[in-house]
Design a protein around this motif. Structure first.
Motif, PDB file in Angstrom:
ATOM      1  N   GLN A 135       8.764  10.561 -26.525  1.00  0.00           N
ATOM      2  CA  GLN A 135       7.989   9.630 -25.703  1.00  0.00           C
ATOM      3  C   GLN A 135       7.226  10.359 -24.601  1.00  0.00           C
ATOM      4  N   THR A 136       7.909  11.243 -23.893  1.00  0.00           N
ATOM      5  CA  THR A 136       7.230  11.966 -22.802  1.00  0.00           C
ATOM      6  C   THR A 136       6.139  12.889 -23.341  1.00  0.00           C
ATOM      7  N   THR A 137       6.415  13.543 -24.481  1.00  0.00           N
ATOM      8  CA  THR A 137       5.405  14.425 -25.072  1.00  0.00           C
ATOM      9  C   THR A 137       4.193  13.630 -25.539  1.00  0.00           C
ATOM     10  N   MET A 138       4.424  12.451 -26.097  1.00  0.00           N
ATOM     11  CA  MET A 138       3.317  11.626 -26.553  1.00  0.00           C
ATOM     12  C   MET A 138       2.449  11.183 -25.380  1.00  0.00           C
ATOM     13  N   ARG A 139       3.072  10.829 -24.271  1.00  0.00           N
ATOM     14  CA  ARG A 139       2.277  10.433 -23.096  1.00  0.00           C
ATOM     15  C   ARG A 139       1.449  11.598 -22.564  1.00  0.00           C
ATOM     16  N   SER A 140       2.056  12.781 -22.523  1.00  0.00           N
ATOM     17  CA  SER A 140       1.310  13.940 -22.010  1.00  0.00           C
ATOM     18  C   SER A 140       0.169  14.336 -22.940  1.00  0.00           C
ATOM     19  N   GLU A 141       0.394  14.245 -24.255  1.00  0.00           N
ATOM     20  CA  GLU A 141      -0.677  14.588 -25.200  1.00  0.00           C
ATOM     21  C   GLU A 141      -1.797  13.562 -25.177  1.00  0.00           C
ATOM     22  N   LEU A 142      -1.468  12.291 -25.016  1.00  0.00           N
ATOM     23  CA  LEU A 142      -2.511  11.261 -24.929  1.00  0.00           C
ATOM     24  C   LEU A 142      -3.339  11.408 -23.659  1.00  0.00           C
ATOM     25  N   GLY A 143      -2.737  11.896 -22.594  1.00  0.00           N
ATOM     26  CA  GLY A 143      -3.493  12.100 -21.359  1.00  0.00           C
ATOM     27  C   GLY A 143      -4.532  13.190 -21.448  1.00  0.00           C
ATOM     28  N   LYS A 144      -4.478  14.020 -22.517  1.00  0.00           N
ATOM     29  CA  LYS A 144      -5.463  15.088 -22.692  1.00  0.00           C
ATOM     30  C   LYS A 144      -6.671  14.652 -23.519  1.00  0.00           C
ATOM     31  N   LEU A 145      -6.598  13.466 -24.118  1.00  0.00           N
ATOM     32  CA  LEU A 145      -7.653  13.015 -25.023  1.00  0.00           C
ATOM     33  C   LEU A 145      -8.302  11.747 -24.506  1.00  0.00           C
ATOM     34  N   THR A 146      -9.577  11.579 -24.844  1.00  0.00           N
ATOM     35  CA  THR A 146     -10.263  10.323 -24.554  1.00  0.00           C
ATOM     36  C   THR A 146      -9.912   9.293 -25.628  1.00  0.00           C
ATOM     37  N   LEU A 147     -10.353   8.049 -25.389  1.00  0.00           N
ATOM     38  CA  LEU A 147      -9.994   6.980 -26.315  1.00  0.00           C
ATOM     39  C   LEU A 147     -10.580   7.212 -27.698  1.00  0.00           C
ATOM     40  N   ASP A 148     -11.813   7.670 -27.766  1.00  0.00           N
ATOM     41  CA  ASP A 148     -12.442   7.903 -29.070  1.00  0.00           C
ATOM     42  C   ASP A 148     -11.731   9.014 -29.838  1.00  0.00           C
ATOM     43  N   LYS A 149     -11.316  10.076 -29.137  1.00  0.00           N
ATOM     44  CA  LYS A 149     -10.640  11.178 -29.807  1.00  0.00           C
ATOM     45  C   LYS A 149      -9.233  10.807 -30.251  1.00  0.00           C
ATOM     46  N   VAL A 150      -8.610   9.833 -29.560  1.00  0.00           N
ATOM     47  CA  VAL A 150      -7.277   9.400 -29.974  1.00  0.00           C
ATOM     48  C   VAL A 150      -7.311   8.834 -31.392  1.00  0.00           C
ATOM     49  N   PHE A 151      -8.360   8.062 -31.702  1.00  0.00           N
ATOM     50  CA  PHE A 151      -8.474   7.467 -33.039  1.00  0.00           C
ATOM     51  C   PHE A 151      -8.941   8.487 -34.071  1.00  0.00           C
ATOM     52  N   ARG A 152      -9.763   9.442 -33.646  1.00  0.00           N
ATOM     53  CA  ARG A 152     -10.293  10.406 -34.601  1.00  0.00           C
ATOM     54  C   ARG A 152      -9.341  11.563 -34.881  1.00  0.00           C
TER      55      ARG A 152
END
Length: 354
Positions: A135-152
């Motif tokens: 969970q903590t790793t997922m939050r930190s990795e998502l904070g490095k990406l924009t919304l468009d890059k999260v889906f791509r």
């Protein structure tokens, strides 16, 4: 004695298995595992399980699958670890992307215990620890990406999470095999704006494709007109060339025919009664020409003796005789007349007729 101990151990093992599995419940997950078996001296360890044995409170050894023997009272089975691949649901949690969009995201974690000793003594609850780390790793990795890059870049995001979990879980004897994101939920307003963006992008693409189609159509029409003009000019050129060749061939044919006619006529005139035949032909042509007078114009010039056909024939024959005379003789006669003498020419009177 040994046979009695084996029978007693088998009976105790069956009773321990009938007691049923024990549910391990934590805040992160719940899974079924085998309950801790009792020391019956003779034990049968199932496949893909590791039993951690303590002797007098200290780690002694790990029982392998199959037949094993323990010392009563001194040996105790402290932990039972499953060596199969374990699937854990990561609960839904909120995370903030690089462009400050709050996301609700959950996933599935696949792991396996590689070292039962570290999994038993390295951490209190290895599965709960791995879940919290995911969970903590997922939050930190998502904070490095924009919304468009999260889906791509979901695949790269999953691989980064697995790599980060494995770096921390090596001391726990656990290996994270893969991590998969199940659902990504965005706020309703963000979803509406994304939908509008998608529609605008589709309209833009449609407009671009339509303009490209119009341009290609105009280019094709222009190319068609160009090719048509080129073909038309080439056809006109070929037509003119063919017409000129036809006219030239016609002129040559007429000249050949005329030369042959003149040759035949000269041969006919050189024969007996040739002059009479020529006089008849001239008279016929004169009558034919006289019949065509005043048909193309109302102004004509006529000689005084228009009705004297014989005179006109005689005059034509005299002209023919003059032309038939060799040119040197004609030049000699002209030289004898002298430069001061003038030849009288017959005068014709023209009478206009309307």
């Amino acid at each position: 004695m040994l046979r009695t101990l084996c029978r007693a151990g088998g009976v105790l093992l069956q009773q321990s298995q009938r007691t049923g599995p024990r549910l391990w419940a934590t805040a992160a997950q719940q899974r079924w595992a085998s309950s801790l078996p009792m020391n019956t001296v003779v034990l049968f360890v199932p496949q893909q399980e590791a039993w951690v044995v303590e002797r007098m409170g200290r780690f002694h050894r790990i029982l392998e699958p199959g037949l094993n023997f323990l010392i009563p009272i001194l040996d105790r089975i402290r932990y039972v670890q499953s060596l199969k691949e374990i699937v854990i649901d990561v609960p839904e949690q909120s995370a903030v992307s690089l462009d400050n969009v709050t996301l609700q995201i959950d996933g599935v974690l696949y792991l396996r215990i590689l070292d039962p000793f570290k999994a038993s003594y390295g951490v209190e609850d290895p599965e709960y620890a791995v879940t919290q780390l995911a969970q903590t790793t997922m939050r930190s990795e998502l904070g490095k990406l924009t919304l468009d890059k999260v889906f791509r870049e979901r695949e790269s995001l999953n691989s980064n999470i697995v790599h980060s979990i494995n770096q921390a879980s090596d001391e726990w004897g656990i290996r994270c095999l893969r991590y998969e994101i199940k659902d990504i939920n965005v706020p309703p307003r963000v979803k509406e704006s994304m939908q509008m963006q998608v529609e605008a992008e589709r309209k833009k693409r449609a407009t671009v494709l339509e303009s490209e189609g119009t341009r290609e159509a105009a280019i094709n029409i222009a190319e068609g007109r160009k090719q048509a003009q080129i073909l038309a000019s080439e056809g006109e050129k070929a037509e003119r060339i063919n017409k000129a060749l036809g006219e030239a061939q016609a002129v040559v044919a007429k000249a050949d025919a005329k030369s042959k006619a003149i040759r035949v006529l000269s041969e006919a005139l050189s024969q007996q009664n040739g002059n009479a035949a020529a006089s008849l032909s001239v008279a016929e042509q004169y009558v034919s020409a006289f019949s065509q007078l005043a048909k193309e114009s109302n102004t004509i010039l006529l000689p005084n003796n228009t009705g004297d056909v014989s005179g006109m024939v005689a005059q034509a024959m005299s002209i023919y005789s003059t032309l038939a005379t060799p040119r040197p003789a004609t030049a000699r006669v002209t030289a004898e007349e002298g430069p001061g003498e003038e030849t009288e020419e017959p005068t014709n009177q023209a009478s206009p007729s309307h």
